[in-house]
Design a protein around this motif. Structure first.
Motif, PDB file in Angstrom:
ATOM      1  N   SER A   1       2.871  -7.307   9.596  1.00 13.78           N
ATOM      2  CA  SER A   1       2.970  -6.126  10.550  1.00 13.78           C
ATOM      3  C   SER A   1       1.505  -5.538  11.140  1.00 13.78           C
ATOM      4  N   PRO A   2       0.674  -5.459   9.962  1.00 17.27           N
ATOM      5  CA  PRO A   2      -0.619  -4.989  10.686  1.00 17.27           C
ATOM      6  C   PRO A   2      -1.499  -6.008  11.706  1.00 17.27           C
TER       7      PRO A   2
ATOM      8  N   THR B   1      -6.830 -11.129  16.112  1.00 17.49           N
ATOM      9  CA  THR B   1      -7.020 -10.289  14.971  1.00 17.49           C
ATOM     10  C   THR B   1      -8.644 -10.079  14.795  1.00 17.49           C
TER      11      THR B   1
ATOM     12  N   VAL C   1       0.313  -8.008  13.735  1.00 21.53           N
ATOM     13  CA  VAL C   1       1.005  -7.926  15.026  1.00 21.53           C
ATOM     14  C   VAL C   1       0.641  -6.647  15.690  1.00 21.53           C
ATOM     15  N   TRP C   2       0.410  -5.640  15.081  1.00 26.35           N
ATOM     16  CA  TRP C   2      -0.070  -4.237  15.697  1.00 26.35           C
ATOM     17  C   TRP C   2      -1.658  -4.800  16.260  1.00 26.35           C
ATOM     18  N   LEU C   3      -2.484  -5.117  15.655  1.00 23.47           N
ATOM     19  CA  LEU C   3      -3.673  -5.529  16.190  1.00 23.47           C
ATOM     20  C   LEU C   3      -3.809  -6.534  17.398  1.00 23.47           C
ATOM     21  N   HIS C   4      -2.655  -7.438  17.228  1.00 27.16           N
ATOM     22  CA  HIS C   4      -2.670  -8.426  18.196  1.00 27.16           C
ATOM     23  C   HIS C   4      -1.987  -7.449  19.574  1.00 27.16           C
ATOM     24  N   TYR C   5      -1.348  -6.785  19.591  1.00 33.35           N
ATOM     25  CA  TYR C   5      -0.794  -5.755  20.607  1.00 33.35           C
ATOM     26  C   TYR C   5      -1.856  -4.967  21.355  1.00 33.35           C
ATOM     27  N   GLN C   6      -3.045  -4.655  20.460  1.00 30.48           N
ATOM     28  CA  GLN C   6      -4.116  -3.795  20.949  1.00 30.48           C
ATOM     29  C   GLN C   6      -4.863  -4.808  21.722  1.00 30.48           C
TER      30      GLN C   6
ATOM     31  N   ASP D   1       5.938 -10.105  23.436  1.00 28.07           N
ATOM     32  CA  ASP D   1       5.340  -9.042  23.939  1.00 28.07           C
ATOM     33  C   ASP D   1       4.738  -9.345  25.290  1.00 28.07           C
TER      34      ASP D   1
END
Length: 242
Positions: A219-220, A23, A222-227, A71
């Motif tokens: 959640s934020p 992150t 996790v989203w940053l991790h995906y990116q 993921d």
């Protein structure tokens, strides 16, 4: 970037995980990932459809089969766009393409910020023999036992797959379940009929000690991790193409 005081506190604790580092690393390259990773996407990745969940390592480190965060990021590339030497070796069941992809993930631009953070926060006289700098990471063969920036260790390597364990330092509880754990798998598979190579980075995050319904990360994060995963995959691919 986080202040020095915060880094020191996180260094001393065990909550500063791979997801936390990723992150911070992504925040350091905000904006760059969107253009670079536009061709990456995520595909379903569940216990029912992937052998990483059935592996010896997942059962060993998560003996209670506790819930996980999963993921898998994918990038497809035409074989004609990849260095011919790498494709020829892969067709002969060699590991050069997988090694090159893995080297690009850890030695390329995607991991650059995190490399610098980990060098600053974790590198000491006692762990200098691990892989820390860009040159070392780009030239490694990622054999079993290889340690990347005191954060990931190679558990198994085949011609098409490199399985790594992360989360905290590989020197801490190396054989036991942890309350914050991560299994990653870097894979490359050729689809000769379609003329493409499929590059993947898979992640499983889990608590191997306690069975809890509490979310591992906000959640934020996790989203940053995906990116960030997309940026790492693109970085790895760039190390393989012409």
């Amino acid at each position: 970037m986080l202040p020095l005081k915060t880094f020191k506190r996180l260094r001393a604790g065990r909550v500063w995980t791979a997801c936390g580092f990723s992150t911070t690393a992504l925040l350091g390259v905000t904006g760059a990932w969107k253009l670079c990773s536009r061709n990456c996407y995520f595909e379903p990745f569940e216990p029912e459809n992937d052998p990483l969940f059935q592996s010896h390592y997942f059962h060993k480190f998560n003996p209670g089969q506790h819930p996980s965060l999963n993921d898998t990021c994918v990038r497809k590339v035409a074989l004609s766009d990849i260095e011919a030497e790498l494709v020829d070796d892969a067709l002969k069941n060699g590991s050069l393409l997988t090694e090159r992809f893995c080297a690009g993930v850890w030695g390329g631009f995607g991991y650059a910020v995190q490399r610098k953070i980990l060098n600053w926060v974790l590198k000491t006289e006692t762990n200098r023999d691990m892989l820390w700098n860009k040159i070392e990471l780009l030239n490694s063969k990622y054999e079993e036992g290889t340690v990347v920036t005191d954060h990931f260790v190679v558990l198994k390597k085949t011609a098409t797959s490199i399985i790594m364990r992360g989360g905290i330092s590989p020197t801490k509880n190396p054989e036991a379940p942890r309350d914050i754990d991560n299994l990653s798998e870097i894979t490359v598979n050729l689809d000769v009929e379609r003329g493409v190579a499929e590059f993947r980075l898979k992640n499983i995050f889990f608590n191997g000690v306690e069975n809890t319904t509490k979310s591992m990360f906000p959640s934020p994060v996790v989203w940053l991790h995906y990116q960030y995963c997309k940026l790492l995959v693109e970085s790895g691919v760039r190390n393989c193409v012409i």
